[in-house]
Enzyme design. Structure first.
Site, PDB file in Angstrom:
ATOM      1  N   TYR A 135      -2.314  -2.454   0.617  1.00 13.10           N
ATOM      2  CA  TYR A 135      -2.025  -1.018   0.889  1.00 13.10           C
ATOM      3  C   TYR A 135      -3.086  -0.233   0.809  1.00 13.10           C
ATOM      4  O   TYR A 135      -3.566   0.125  -0.351  1.00 13.10           O
ATOM      5  CB  TYR A 135      -0.719  -0.765  -0.250  1.00 13.10           C
ATOM      6  N   LYS A 163      -0.198  -2.520   5.027  1.00 15.45           N
ATOM      7  CA  LYS A 163       0.119  -1.027   5.282  1.00 15.45           C
ATOM      8  C   LYS A 163      -0.956  -0.008   5.163  1.00 15.45           C
ATOM      9  O   LYS A 163      -1.467   0.221   4.093  1.00 15.45           O
ATOM     10  CB  LYS A 163       1.118  -0.683   4.025  1.00 15.45           C
ATOM     11  N   VAL A 204       6.085   0.897   7.251  1.00 21.11           N
ATOM     12  CA  VAL A 204       6.627   1.115   5.985  1.00 21.11           C
ATOM     13  C   VAL A 204       6.944   2.367   5.613  1.00 21.11           C
ATOM     14  O   VAL A 204       5.925   3.182   5.490  1.00 21.11           O
ATOM     15  CB  VAL A 204       5.769   0.510   4.956  1.00 21.11           C
TER      16      VAL A 204
END
Length: 291
Positions: A135, A163, A204
């Site tokens: 992320y 993400k 996401v």
């Protein structure tokens, strides 16, 4: 493992005393799966107010989500932090509870080097056997996982996706250079369609709490070759994408989406300090996005 194209970064419902509202957790999960068409859920991500959740609360949320989902969607646990040792500990505990994957935010505040980022993620990934998703959100962490580092990490066996909130240039490099099968998810709702266009896999999302069906329709139109229709849906949804993050005074996520959910009768409560609930002015702006 397939996580789908539309993943909700789920808010954490609180009661009037700002304790986790377990009944509403289940109702929110049902709503996100059944009414908003989300394929997977991130539990205890930034949108879930992870900085203010205790470890005990996180573990109970992971366990509850796995049981309540009962195979209807994948459960992705947010277990990353600025401490590699603690990230490993929480990741191992989450794996024991049966989550399907981990979402690992870049270590924030201490701003490691690119080699430090690589070694951090390598250590966490090697401590578990379930899939790990990177992320990258530089605006919150103060550090960017650059394209070369992401590509390097993509070759580790159980690092399967990212993400990423970086610009299209960086995401294009990752899409074109990453290991086969590595998936790139946008971390910015308004970039969903552009990221699909450069070969990314999905989103996401925060906005999928409230416009998930429309987002799924946009994604499906694009995948089916109906690019013009996908672009029209994107244009229609764009004010919501932007407005949830750019309402007056740029209130931090998840202030706006929690207000929007409460306004439509999906009771998720308020926010733990230092976050603050939306003001009347901010509430009017958020409500106007859905008129």
């Amino acid at each position: 493992m397939e996580f789908g194209r539309l993943i909700a970064a789920m808010v954490t419902p609180f009661d009037a005393n700002l304790q986790v509202d377990w009944d509403q957790v289940g109702k929110l999960m049902d709503y996100l799966i059944d009414e908003q068409a989300n394929d997977s859920l991130v539990i205890c991500g930034t949108t879930g107010e992870s900085p203010t959740l205790t470890e005990e609360e996180k573990l109970k949320l992971f366990a509850y989500a796995v049981k309540h989902a009962n195979g209807r969607c994948k459960i992705i646990a947010g277990t990353g932090s600025y401490d590699t040792a603690h990230s490993i500990h929480l990741s191992k505990e989450a794996e024991k509870l049966g989550v399907d994957a981990l979402l690992l935010v870049a270590p924030y505040y201490n701003r490691p080097s690119q080699e430090g980022l690589y070694q951090h993620y390598k250590a966490v990934a090697e401590s578990v056997s379930i899939p790990c998703i990177l992320y990258n959100v530089p605006s919150r962490t103060g550090v960017n996982i650059n394209a070369d580092t992401t590509i390097r990490l993509s070759h580790l066996p159980n690092i399967v996706a990212t993400k990423d909130c970086a610009d299209l240039g960086q995401l294009t490099q990752i899409v074109n250079g990453a290991a086969e099968g590595f998936r790139v998810y946008s971390g910015e709702d308004n970039m969903t369609l552009p990221v699909l266009a450069i070969g990314g896999y999905g989103i996401v999302s925060v906005a999928s709490h409230v416009i998930g069906k429309d987002m799924k329709n946009m994604i499906n139109c694009y995948l089916q070759g109906n690019v013009r229709e996908a672009a029209q849906i994107h244009a229609k949804l764009h004010p919501v994408f932007k407005g949830l993050f750019e309402c007056p005074h740029r209130v931090p996520n998840p202030t706006a989406v929690k207000y929007a959910l409460n306004a439509r009768g999906v009771r998720v409560g308020g926010l733990r300090m230092p976050l603050m609930n939306a003001t009347e002015e901010e509430g009017r702006f958020i409500a106007s996005l859905f008129e």
